[in-house]
Design a protein around this motif. Structure first.
Motif, PDB file in Angstrom:
ATOM      1  N   VAL A  17       0.846  -1.188   0.000  1.00 29.03           N
ATOM      2  CA  VAL A  17       0.000   0.000   0.000  1.00 29.03           C
ATOM      3  C   VAL A  17       0.883   1.241   0.000  1.00 29.03           C
ATOM      4  CG1 VAL A  17      -1.809   1.285   1.198  1.00 29.03           C
ATOM      5  CG2 VAL A  17      -1.790  -1.222   1.298  1.00 29.03           C
ATOM      6  N   PHE A  18       0.689   2.108  -0.987  1.00 31.01           N
ATOM      7  CA  PHE A  18       1.477   3.332  -1.099  1.00 31.01           C
ATOM      8  C   PHE A  18       0.648   4.549  -0.706  1.00 31.01           C
ATOM      9  CE2 PHE A  18       4.451   1.067  -3.940  1.00 31.01           C
ATOM     10  CZ  PHE A  18       5.652   1.549  -3.445  1.00 31.01           C
ATOM     11  N   SER A  19       1.303   5.495  -0.021  1.00 29.94           N
ATOM     12  CA  SER A  19       0.762   6.833   0.192  1.00 29.94           C
ATOM     13  C   SER A  19       1.925   7.817   0.183  1.00 29.94           C
ATOM     14  CB  SER A  19       0.004   6.938   1.510  1.00 29.94           C
ATOM     15  OG  SER A  19      -0.361   8.290   1.757  1.00 29.94           O
ATOM     16  N   PHE A  20       1.658   9.018  -0.284  1.00 25.03           N
ATOM     17  CA  PHE A  20       2.688  10.063  -0.314  1.00 25.03           C
ATOM     18  C   PHE A  20       2.981  10.603   1.083  1.00 25.03           C
ATOM     19  CE2 PHE A  20       4.108  14.455  -0.786  1.00 25.03           C
ATOM     20  CZ  PHE A  20       5.104  14.327  -1.742  1.00 25.03           C
ATOM     21  N   PHE A  21       2.000  10.508   1.985  1.00 21.39           N
ATOM     22  CA  PHE A  21       2.086  11.222   3.254  1.00 21.39           C
ATOM     23  C   PHE A  21       2.333  10.276   4.426  1.00 21.39           C
ATOM     24  CE2 PHE A  21      -0.506  13.819   0.460  1.00 21.39           C
ATOM     25  CZ  PHE A  21       0.083  15.056   0.596  1.00 21.39           C
ATOM     26  N   ARG A  22       3.293  10.645   5.263  1.00 22.14           N
ATOM     27  CA  ARG A  22       3.575   9.843   6.455  1.00 22.14           C
ATOM     28  C   ARG A  22       2.381   9.810   7.394  1.00 22.14           C
ATOM     29  NH1 ARG A  22       9.653  11.317   8.670  1.00 22.14           N
ATOM     30  NH2 ARG A  22      10.715  11.341   6.639  1.00 22.14           N
ATOM     31  N   LYS A  23       1.676  10.933   7.523  1.00 22.27           N
ATOM     32  CA  LYS A  23       0.537  10.975   8.438  1.00 22.27           C
ATOM     33  C   LYS A  23      -0.563  10.017   7.985  1.00 22.27           C
ATOM     34  CE  LYS A  23       2.277  13.982  11.236  1.00 22.27           C
ATOM     35  NZ  LYS A  23       2.626  13.585  12.626  1.00 22.27           N
ATOM     36  N   THR A  24      -0.755   9.913   6.682  1.00 21.77           N
ATOM     37  CA  THR A  24      -1.720   8.943   6.174  1.00 21.77           C
ATOM     38  C   THR A  24      -1.265   7.531   6.477  1.00 21.77           C
ATOM     39  OG1 THR A  24      -2.446  10.417   4.393  1.00 21.77           O
ATOM     40  CG2 THR A  24      -2.869   8.071   4.101  1.00 21.77           C
ATOM     41  N   LEU A  25       0.011   7.247   6.285  1.00 21.42           N
ATOM     42  CA  LEU A  25       0.542   5.914   6.554  1.00 21.42           C
ATOM     43  C   LEU A  25       0.393   5.546   8.021  1.00 21.42           C
ATOM     44  CD1 LEU A  25       3.782   6.098   4.387  1.00 21.42           C
ATOM     45  CD2 LEU A  25       1.775   4.688   3.919  1.00 21.42           C
ATOM     46  N   GLU A  26       0.687   6.484   8.902  1.00 20.07           N
ATOM     47  CA  GLU A  26       0.556   6.204  10.330  1.00 20.07           C
ATOM     48  C   GLU A  26      -0.911   5.972  10.697  1.00 20.07           C
ATOM     49  OE1 GLU A  26       1.260   5.423  14.223  1.00 20.07           O
ATOM     50  OE2 GLU A  26       2.678   5.474  12.544  1.00 20.07           O
ATOM     51  N   TYR A  27      -1.788   6.758  10.103  1.00 21.61           N
ATOM     52  CA  TYR A  27      -3.227   6.561  10.327  1.00 21.61           C
ATOM     53  C   TYR A  27      -3.645   5.165   9.869  1.00 21.61           C
ATOM     54  CZ  TYR A  27      -8.248   7.010   9.430  1.00 21.61           C
ATOM     55  OH  TYR A  27      -9.599   6.799   9.372  1.00 21.61           O
ATOM     56  N   LEU A  28      -3.202   4.748   8.689  1.00 22.61           N
ATOM     57  CA  LEU A  28      -3.538   3.423   8.188  1.00 22.61           C
ATOM     58  C   LEU A  28      -2.957   2.332   9.074  1.00 22.61           C
ATOM     59  CD1 LEU A  28      -3.046   3.911   4.329  1.00 22.61           C
ATOM     60  CD2 LEU A  28      -5.209   3.781   5.594  1.00 22.61           C
ATOM     61  N   ARG A  29      -1.744   2.543   9.568  1.00 23.36           N
ATOM     62  CA  ARG A  29      -1.133   1.546  10.452  1.00 23.36           C
ATOM     63  C   ARG A  29      -1.997   1.346  11.691  1.00 23.36           C
ATOM     64  NH1 ARG A  29       1.416   1.014  14.937  1.00 23.36           N
ATOM     65  NH2 ARG A  29       1.317   3.247  15.381  1.00 23.36           N
ATOM     66  N   GLN A  30      -2.416   2.433  12.296  1.00 25.26           N
ATOM     67  CA  GLN A  30      -3.224   2.330  13.505  1.00 25.26           C
ATOM     68  C   GLN A  30      -4.574   1.676  13.219  1.00 25.26           C
ATOM     69  OE1 GLN A  30      -3.503   6.229  15.298  1.00 25.26           O
ATOM     70  NE2 GLN A  30      -1.288   6.481  15.432  1.00 25.26           N
ATOM     71  N   LYS A  31      -5.229   2.088  12.139  1.00 24.95           N
ATOM     72  CA  LYS A  31      -6.552   1.559  11.829  1.00 24.95           C
ATOM     73  C   LYS A  31      -6.487   0.072  11.464  1.00 24.95           C
ATOM     74  CE  LYS A  31     -10.001   3.669  11.070  1.00 24.95           C
ATOM     75  NZ  LYS A  31     -11.240   3.901  11.862  1.00 24.95           N
ATOM     76  N   LEU A  32      -5.532  -0.305  10.631  1.00 26.91           N
ATOM     77  CA  LEU A  32      -5.429  -1.702  10.219  1.00 26.91           C
ATOM     78  C   LEU A  32      -5.047  -2.593  11.393  1.00 26.91           C
ATOM     79  CD1 LEU A  32      -3.669  -1.270   6.759  1.00 26.91           C
ATOM     80  CD2 LEU A  32      -6.046  -1.920   7.166  1.00 26.91           C
ATOM     81  N   SER A  33      -4.137  -2.121  12.221  1.00 29.58           N
ATOM     82  CA  SER A  33      -3.747  -2.903  13.392  1.00 29.58           C
ATOM     83  C   SER A  33      -4.930  -3.112  14.319  1.00 29.58           C
ATOM     84  CB  SER A  33      -2.597  -2.203  14.134  1.00 29.58           C
ATOM     85  OG  SER A  33      -1.439  -2.122  13.319  1.00 29.58           O
ATOM     86  N   ALA A  34      -5.739  -2.069  14.491  1.00 31.20           N
ATOM     87  CA  ALA A  34      -6.925  -2.177  15.345  1.00 31.20           C
ATOM     88  C   ALA A  34      -7.945  -3.148  14.754  1.00 31.20           C
ATOM     89  CB  ALA A  34      -7.560  -0.803  15.539  1.00 31.20           C
ATOM     90  N   SER A  35      -7.887  -3.352  13.435  1.00 35.54           N
ATOM     91  CA  SER A  35      -8.802  -4.281  12.767  1.00 35.54           C
ATOM     92  C   SER A  35      -8.239  -5.699  12.721  1.00 35.54           C
ATOM     93  CB  SER A  35      -9.093  -3.800  11.337  1.00 35.54           C
ATOM     94  OG  SER A  35      -9.740  -2.540  11.356  1.00 35.54           O
ATOM     95  N   GLY A  36      -7.087  -5.915  13.343  1.00 37.55           N
ATOM     96  CA  GLY A  36      -6.506  -7.248  13.399  1.00 37.55           C
ATOM     97  C   GLY A  36      -5.652  -7.626  12.210  1.00 37.55           C
ATOM     98  N   ILE A  37      -5.289  -6.654  11.375  1.00 37.35           N
ATOM     99  CA  ILE A  37      -4.439  -6.913  10.210  1.00 37.35           C
ATOM    100  C   ILE A  37      -3.015  -6.501  10.555  1.00 37.35           C
ATOM    101  CG2 ILE A  37      -4.003  -6.344   7.787  1.00 37.35           C
ATOM    102  CD1 ILE A  37      -7.007  -5.813   7.502  1.00 37.35           C
ATOM    103  N   HIS A  38      -2.085  -7.439  10.472  1.00 36.04           N
ATOM    104  CA  HIS A  38      -0.702  -7.163  10.830  1.00 36.04           C
ATOM    105  C   HIS A  38      -0.005  -6.434   9.679  1.00 36.04           C
ATOM    106  CE1 HIS A  38      -0.816  -9.579  14.496  1.00 36.04           C
ATOM    107  NE2 HIS A  38      -1.516 -10.469  13.811  1.00 36.04           N
ATOM    108  N   VAL A  39       0.627  -5.318   9.993  1.00 39.18           N
ATOM    109  CA  VAL A  39       1.267  -4.482   8.979  1.00 39.18           C
ATOM    110  C   VAL A  39       2.665  -4.087   9.432  1.00 39.18           C
ATOM    111  CG1 VAL A  39      -0.991  -3.552   8.337  1.00 39.18           C
ATOM    112  CG2 VAL A  39       0.462  -2.270   9.900  1.00 39.18           C
TER     113      VAL A  39
END
Length: 233
Positions: A139-161
């Motif tokens: 998964v690509f994003s230009f922005f670190r803040k978006t990536l960190e947001y995705l990391r937190q959301k996916l981890s909370a959903s039980g998806i290891h990233v």
């Protein structure tokens, strides 16, 4: 290649917030273009971040502007985009800019945690992961803040990233890629543009562009991580 465009519509509150961002940028630009410095790219970057992820934009830019939430009548500065040599307290901002800033703050409060884009992404990502129990996704994003947001959301959903970006030292990036490759439980690699060059990820064959760069060659570089000699998927 099989390219799929995932389309969605903003909810009314998301649309209101995005339009408030645009109005704020336009009002700020109309003021800033009369000043002896250029802030155009900084302002445009705010629109790009809002298009990438509304919650990430809200948390990083809007909540960082603590004065936005006071709704004070004497609001007279816009922090965050001025050169260090400028003393903001000596500047006078027009009424239009103050109003746009306050409207942005109000819209930020109303939009809350609504995220239609992420909801669609998560649904399709789960379909991909469920269809291939051992598949890996980039998964690509230009922005670190978006990536960190995705990391937190996916981890909370039980998806290891795992996550790589420009703040991660180069040797550590290689270690993270190896961990991603060798660990069955880690299904998703989140990456900024640093992952679009010099990394062989042909063991993946699904790529999400969570946001798109302006330069189409950058898109090709992203795809080139998985579309390589030896890739059979």
């Amino acid at each position: 290649r099989h390219a799929t465009v995932l389309r969605f519509d903003f909810s009314p509150k998301e649309q209101e917030f995005y339009e408030a961002v645009v109005r704020f940028v336009r009002a700020h630009w109309n003021w800033a273009k009369l000043q002896p410095w250029a802030v155009g790219f900084a302002l445009v970057m705010r629109e790009r971040q809002a298009a990438s992820s509304i919650p990430a934009f809200r948390d990083h830019y809007v909540k960082g502007m603590t004065r936005l939430y006071r709704d004070a009548e004497d609001l007279d500065m816009v922090p965050g985009v001025l050169p260090d040599r400028v003393e903001p307290e000596k500047l006078s901002f027009p009424k239009q800019l103050r109003q746009a800033e306050k409207q942005l703050a109000r819209s930020a409060r109303r939009v809350g945690d609504i995220d239609t884009k992420y909801d669609l992404f998560l649904r399709v990502l789960r379909e991909v992961l469920d269809s291939e129990p051992k598949g890996k996704v980039l998964v690509f994003s230009f922005f670190r803040k978006t990536l960190e947001y995705l990391r937190q959301k996916l981890s909370a959903s039980g998806i290891h990233v795992v996550l790589i970006h420009g703040g991660v030292p180069v040797p550590e990036r290689q270690d993270i890629v190896q961990e991603f490759h060798n660990t069955d439980e880690i299904r998703v690699l989140l990456s900024s543009e640093v992952g679009s060059e010099g990394i062989d990820l042909q063991f993946c064959h699904v790529l999400f562009n969570y946001d798109l760069p302006w330069n189409p060659m950058k898109v090709e570089q992203r795809i080139g991580r998985i579309d390589r000699f030896g890739q059979r998927s």
